[in-house]
Design a protein around this motif. Structure first.
Motif, short mmCIF file in Angstrom:
data_model
loop_
_atom_site.label_atom_id
_atom_site.label_comp_id
_atom_site.label_asym_id
_atom_site.label_seq_id
_atom_site.Cartn_x
_atom_site.Cartn_y
_atom_site.Cartn_z
N GLU A 30 0.83 -1.20 0.00
CA GLU A 30 0.00 0.00 0.00
C GLU A 30 0.87 1.25 0.00
OE1 GLU A 30 -2.63 -0.48 3.39
OE2 GLU A 30 -2.85 -2.59 2.85
N SER A 31 1.95 1.19 0.73
CA SER A 31 2.94 2.27 0.73
C SER A 31 4.31 1.64 0.96
CB SER A 31 2.63 3.33 1.79
OG SER A 31 2.74 2.78 3.08
N VAL A 32 5.34 2.37 0.56
CA VAL A 32 6.71 1.86 0.66
C VAL A 32 7.57 2.90 1.37
CG1 VAL A 32 8.76 1.09 -0.61
CG2 VAL A 32 6.47 0.51 -1.46
N ILE A 33 8.28 2.45 2.38
CA ILE A 33 9.26 3.29 3.08
C ILE A 33 10.61 2.94 2.47
CG2 ILE A 33 10.37 3.78 5.29
CD1 ILE A 33 7.41 4.61 5.21
N ASP A 34 11.34 3.96 1.98
CA ASP A 34 12.66 3.68 1.42
C ASP A 34 13.72 4.39 2.23
OD1 ASP A 34 13.49 6.31 -0.18
OD2 ASP A 34 11.36 5.94 -0.60
N GLU A 35 14.94 3.88 2.11
CA GLU A 35 16.02 4.36 2.95
C GLU A 35 17.36 4.17 2.24
OE1 GLU A 35 16.42 4.32 7.60
OE2 GLU A 35 16.25 2.28 6.85
N VAL A 36 18.28 5.11 2.48
CA VAL A 36 19.65 4.98 2.02
C VAL A 36 20.50 4.75 3.26
CG1 VAL A 36 21.59 6.09 0.86
CG2 VAL A 36 19.26 6.51 0.05
N ALA A 37 20.94 3.51 3.46
CA ALA A 37 21.72 3.16 4.64
C ALA A 37 22.34 1.78 4.42
CB ALA A 37 20.84 3.12 5.88
N SER A 38 23.44 1.53 5.10
CA SER A 38 24.07 0.22 5.05
C SER A 38 23.16 -0.79 5.74
CB SER A 38 25.42 0.25 5.75
OG SER A 38 25.92 -1.06 5.89
N GLY A 39 23.13 -2.00 5.22
CA GLY A 39 22.34 -3.06 5.83
C GLY A 39 23.14 -3.91 6.79
#
Length: 187
Positions: A30-39
């Motif tokens: 329904e919605s997507v949270i995105d992120e720029v970060a090391s996993g």
């Protein structure tokens, strides 16, 4: 009503989450949270932590692959344990992971081990490359922060600043300042 929320992650600004977001929406997010970060660890992953906090019983967390969620088996197991405790299912679009089934849970654990193994192999190759470059004299490493501020430290000391004032002014440790002053034979 149960929600399907997506999580997309890339490691650097030069990468793009577009394909992940697109795949997650196509799979029903329904919605997507995105992120720029090391996993590699959970530190610096505020958007994931926020997402985990809004999921509730009956919801589904959707990712493209588990390595987008975590690259450490310990972190992955912790996330999955928290999801299960809250009655949340984890599904991946590119892997046969669905924690609502025993087979999905088993496959998740196996993939987690491989994700961590891949990270460790990459670190080993990087260290081997650095050692090889060092042996050729190509790689010398980063100049320590205090050394980059050596001239400024010496100028402030010559102006009569105390070590404590230099620490406050430049945010450099006392020991680094003493080391620079000693090496420069300044008292």
């Amino acid at each position: 009503m149960a929600k399907v929320l997506g999580y997309a992650r890339v490691s650097t600004d030069s990468q793009d989450v577009y394909l992940q977001v697109s795949a997650l929406k196509k799979a029903g997010a329904e919605s997507v949270i995105d992120e720029v970060a090391s996993g590699v660890s959970m530190s610096g992953r505020g958007r994931l932590k926020m997402l985990l906090g809004i999921l509730s019983e009956g919801d589904t967390l959707l990712c493209t692959r588990i390595d987008r969620l975590a690259r450490s088996v310990l972190d992955l197991q912790s996330i999955v344990r928290d999801l299960q405790a809250g009655g949340v299912t984890l599904r991946c679009t590119e892997q046969q992971i669905d924690t609502s089934s025993a087979a999905g849970k088993c496959f998740l654990d196996m993939l987690g081990v491989f994700a961590e193994f891949e990270t460790n192999l990459r670190k080993e190759r990087q260290l081997e490359g650095i050692e090889k470059a060092k042996s050729k004299g190509v790689y010398k490493g980063r100049v320590p922060t205090a050394q980059r501020q050596k001239d400024e430290i010496l100028k402030l000391h010559q102006k009569g600043y105390t070590v404590k004032e230099i620490v406050s002014e430049l945010s450099v440790s006392k020991s680094s300042i003493y080391r620079i002053l000693s090496a420069s034979k300044v008292s």
